[in-house]
Design a protein around this motif. Sequence first.
Motif, PDB file in Angstrom:
ATOM      1  N   ALA A  26      26.525  40.705 -23.715  1.00 37.92           N
ATOM      2  CA  ALA A  26      26.008  39.254 -23.674  1.00 37.92           C
ATOM      3  C   ALA A  26      24.980  39.236 -22.416  1.00 37.92           C
ATOM      4  O   ALA A  26      25.186  39.740 -21.454  1.00 37.92           O
ATOM      5  CB  ALA A  26      27.236  38.149 -23.314  1.00 37.92           C
ATOM      6  N   PRO A  27      23.957  38.657 -22.727  1.00 36.41           N
ATOM      7  CA  PRO A  27      22.991  38.374 -21.618  1.00 36.41           C
ATOM      8  C   PRO A  27      23.611  37.734 -20.308  1.00 36.41           C
ATOM      9  O   PRO A  27      24.421  36.877 -20.445  1.00 36.41           O
ATOM     10  CB  PRO A  27      21.742  37.594 -22.006  1.00 36.41           C
ATOM     11  CG  PRO A  27      22.409  36.965 -23.278  1.00 36.41           C
ATOM     12  CD  PRO A  27      23.261  37.633 -23.695  1.00 36.41           C
ATOM     13  N   PRO A  28      23.228  38.044 -19.009  1.00 33.39           N
ATOM     14  CA  PRO A  28      23.524  37.377 -18.066  1.00 33.39           C
ATOM     15  C   PRO A  28      23.273  36.134 -17.798  1.00 33.39           C
ATOM     16  O   PRO A  28      22.018  35.873 -18.358  1.00 33.39           O
ATOM     17  CB  PRO A  28      23.119  38.365 -16.949  1.00 33.39           C
ATOM     18  CG  PRO A  28      21.665  38.718 -17.429  1.00 33.39           C
ATOM     19  CD  PRO A  28      22.136  39.170 -18.657  1.00 33.39           C
ATOM     20  N   PRO A  29      23.810  35.029 -17.179  1.00 34.96           N
ATOM     21  CA  PRO A  29      23.279  33.614 -17.344  1.00 34.96           C
ATOM     22  C   PRO A  29      22.213  33.419 -16.254  1.00 34.96           C
ATOM     23  O   PRO A  29      22.170  34.120 -15.317  1.00 34.96           O
ATOM     24  CB  PRO A  29      24.618  32.920 -16.765  1.00 34.96           C
ATOM     25  CG  PRO A  29      25.400  33.712 -16.243  1.00 34.96           C
ATOM     26  CD  PRO A  29      25.165  35.076 -16.720  1.00 34.96           C
ATOM     27  N   LEU A  30      21.495  32.325 -16.852  1.00 38.33           N
ATOM     28  CA  LEU A  30      20.359  31.949 -15.803  1.00 38.33           C
ATOM     29  C   LEU A  30      21.004  30.908 -14.838  1.00 38.33           C
ATOM     30  O   LEU A  30      21.611  29.862 -15.569  1.00 38.33           O
ATOM     31  CB  LEU A  30      19.097  31.480 -16.398  1.00 38.33           C
ATOM     32  CG  LEU A  30      18.006  32.295 -16.955  1.00 38.33           C
ATOM     33  CD1 LEU A  30      17.122  31.566 -17.668  1.00 38.33           C
ATOM     34  CD2 LEU A  30      17.460  33.036 -15.768  1.00 38.33           C
ATOM     35  N   THR A  31      20.746  30.964 -13.846  1.00 34.94           N
ATOM     36  CA  THR A  31      21.612  29.903 -12.614  1.00 34.94           C
ATOM     37  C   THR A  31      20.279  29.238 -11.921  1.00 34.94           C
ATOM     38  O   THR A  31      19.471  29.961 -11.465  1.00 34.94           O
ATOM     39  CB  THR A  31      22.553  30.472 -11.845  1.00 34.94           C
ATOM     40  OG1 THR A  31      23.483  31.184 -12.619  1.00 34.94           O
ATOM     41  CG2 THR A  31      23.091  29.482 -10.691  1.00 34.94           C
ATOM     42  N   ARG A 359      18.067  32.374 -10.420  1.00 38.88           N
ATOM     43  CA  ARG A 359      18.609  33.593 -10.385  1.00 38.88           C
ATOM     44  C   ARG A 359      19.532  34.390 -11.454  1.00 38.88           C
ATOM     45  O   ARG A 359      20.117  33.608 -12.186  1.00 38.88           O
ATOM     46  CB  ARG A 359      19.694  33.485  -8.993  1.00 38.88           C
ATOM     47  CG  ARG A 359      20.762  32.712  -8.870  1.00 38.88           C
ATOM     48  CD  ARG A 359      21.589  32.376  -7.977  1.00 38.88           C
ATOM     49  NE  ARG A 359      22.411  33.768  -7.969  1.00 38.88           N
ATOM     50  CZ  ARG A 359      23.267  34.099  -6.758  1.00 38.88           C
ATOM     51  NH1 ARG A 359      23.452  33.277  -5.799  1.00 38.88           N
ATOM     52  NH2 ARG A 359      24.040  35.215  -6.778  1.00 38.88           N
ATOM     53  N   VAL A 360      19.620  35.679 -11.379  1.00 40.74           N
ATOM     54  CA  VAL A 360      20.333  36.394 -12.303  1.00 40.74           C
ATOM     55  C   VAL A 360      21.023  37.300 -11.829  1.00 40.74           C
ATOM     56  O   VAL A 360      20.173  37.996 -11.002  1.00 40.74           O
ATOM     57  CB  VAL A 360      19.303  36.896 -13.616  1.00 40.74           C
ATOM     58  CG1 VAL A 360      19.886  37.806 -14.530  1.00 40.74           C
ATOM     59  CG2 VAL A 360      18.395  35.757 -14.376  1.00 40.74           C
ATOM     60  N   ASP A 361      22.061  37.564 -11.828  1.00 45.00           N
ATOM     61  CA  ASP A 361      22.994  38.678 -11.425  1.00 45.00           C
ATOM     62  C   ASP A 361      22.959  39.683 -12.527  1.00 45.00           C
ATOM     63  O   ASP A 361      23.499  39.468 -13.649  1.00 45.00           O
ATOM     64  CB  ASP A 361      24.522  38.210 -11.056  1.00 45.00           C
ATOM     65  CG  ASP A 361      24.616  37.213  -9.801  1.00 45.00           C
ATOM     66  OD1 ASP A 361      23.797  37.294  -8.855  1.00 45.00           O
ATOM     67  OD2 ASP A 361      25.304  36.032 -10.025  1.00 45.00           O
ATOM     68  N   LEU A 362      22.235  40.892 -11.925  1.00 40.78           N
ATOM     69  CA  LEU A 362      22.044  41.899 -12.949  1.00 40.78           C
ATOM     70  C   LEU A 362      23.198  42.680 -13.241  1.00 40.78           C
ATOM     71  O   LEU A 362      24.232  42.613 -12.405  1.00 40.78           O
ATOM     72  CB  LEU A 362      20.894  42.829 -12.466  1.00 40.78           C
ATOM     73  CG  LEU A 362      19.546  42.316 -12.223  1.00 40.78           C
ATOM     74  CD1 LEU A 362      18.803  43.318 -11.642  1.00 40.78           C
ATOM     75  CD2 LEU A 362      19.023  42.005 -13.456  1.00 40.78           C
ATOM     76  N   PRO A 363      23.553  43.173 -14.656  1.00 38.45           N
ATOM     77  CA  PRO A 363      24.772  43.855 -14.996  1.00 38.45           C
ATOM     78  C   PRO A 363      24.720  45.300 -13.988  1.00 38.45           C
ATOM     79  O   PRO A 363      23.853  45.810 -13.714  1.00 38.45           O
ATOM     80  CB  PRO A 363      24.421  44.332 -16.347  1.00 38.45           C
ATOM     81  CG  PRO A 363      23.451  43.271 -16.963  1.00 38.45           C
ATOM     82  CD  PRO A 363      22.614  43.009 -15.456  1.00 38.45           C
ATOM     83  N   LYS A 364      25.886  45.411 -13.580  1.00 39.79           N
ATOM     84  CA  LYS A 364      26.098  46.611 -12.764  1.00 39.79           C
ATOM     85  C   LYS A 364      26.121  47.736 -13.567  1.00 39.79           C
ATOM     86  O   LYS A 364      26.589  47.856 -14.776  1.00 39.79           O
ATOM     87  CB  LYS A 364      27.667  46.627 -12.175  1.00 39.79           C
ATOM     88  CG  LYS A 364      27.890  45.387 -11.207  1.00 39.79           C
ATOM     89  CD  LYS A 364      26.965  45.093 -10.237  1.00 39.79           C
ATOM     90  CE  LYS A 364      27.502  44.051  -9.206  1.00 39.79           C
ATOM     91  NZ  LYS A 364      26.466  43.941  -8.199  1.00 39.79           N
TER      92      LYS A 364
END
Length: 365
Positions: A26-31, A359-364
């Motif tokens: 799933a794509p990371p959320p946009l905050t 902000r987007v927390d990129l997948p590890k």
Amino acid sequence: MKTLLLSLIAALAVLGSPLAPLAQAAPPPLTIAAESRGMIWNGAAVDDQGRILVSAPRWTGSQGPSVAEIDAKGQPVPFPDAAWNDWQPGKDASKGFINVNAIHRGENNDLWVVDTGASDFGGTVVPGGAKLVRIDLKTRKVVRVYVLGPEAATTHSYVDDIRFHGRQAYLTDAGRPGIIVLNLDTGAARRVLDQSPFTTAPDDRLITLGGKTLLAPDGQPLKVHSDPLEVSPDGRWLYFAPLAGPLWRIETKWLDDPRVDPATLASHVERWFDLPAVGGTAMDRKGNLYFTDLATSSLRKLTPDRRVETILTDPRLHWADAPYLDRRGTLWLPVPQMDRVALFNNRESQIEWPIRLYRVDLPKP
């Protein structure tokens, strides 16, 4: 035999068949990190304490400071102070922001501000106005101003963005095609790949959003020359492109040597990737290139082996501009909606307020 085959299929169904397509993450959320109903942000940076800094070019119709810190109430506060953000014609062009196009955080807790020196988009550079301003983020003091003279920033230059390698800074010129190489110790600047095919926007590559080609005020397709740039983590390569691509690269050793003649320099440029029209780029410490794809409102990743991955696609990323990757692996995305500003719409703004910084927390990995 039929019974054995059915048993094998059942077992694979339980274990997960290697032939089955892998489920896409799933794509990371946009905050939403900040928003404004006056400033049109096209640049952002964040320090280690989480302070958010933004920049906005005057020609977009932005109201407020050229460079600001977002305070605890979400309001922009002039940075480094009000005086630097209060330039008017007739004032000292070397001591005020005329038209800031980019900000970039350096390795030593500095904020580097790129001032095109031209108050209008496509306008002439004010003498002494094109400059690079280094600000200490801890003290909020200007450490040094590098004025780009006419040998570096020509009359119709639009100094665009900056990256570093050692004691050299590289800046793209989106107005007069070229790259500026600046020695950070001496302040000496020179142009390379000046009006070359590598830094010039090709005629057959258009900037298209929502199926519509972006036109300049004269009614012709807008051309933005050398724009995004990145330096590889080991400092060996400079990657650069016109806004609408493609992406080129050259070893920094050729750029850093002022004795290299233009023909020799050009012979060392390599075409690296068919980059589409982008709002901006950021590169991580592994050499992954993140870029905002204007045509599809997407955030994508180009790996060092030139595989493209889509991180997310979202209509809220309509002309997401220069992404900023912080040291925690969070990507900050200002969305200025550049194609909707009045300049490109018969002087009638089509901006959909508020302007937002996501902000987007990129997948590890």
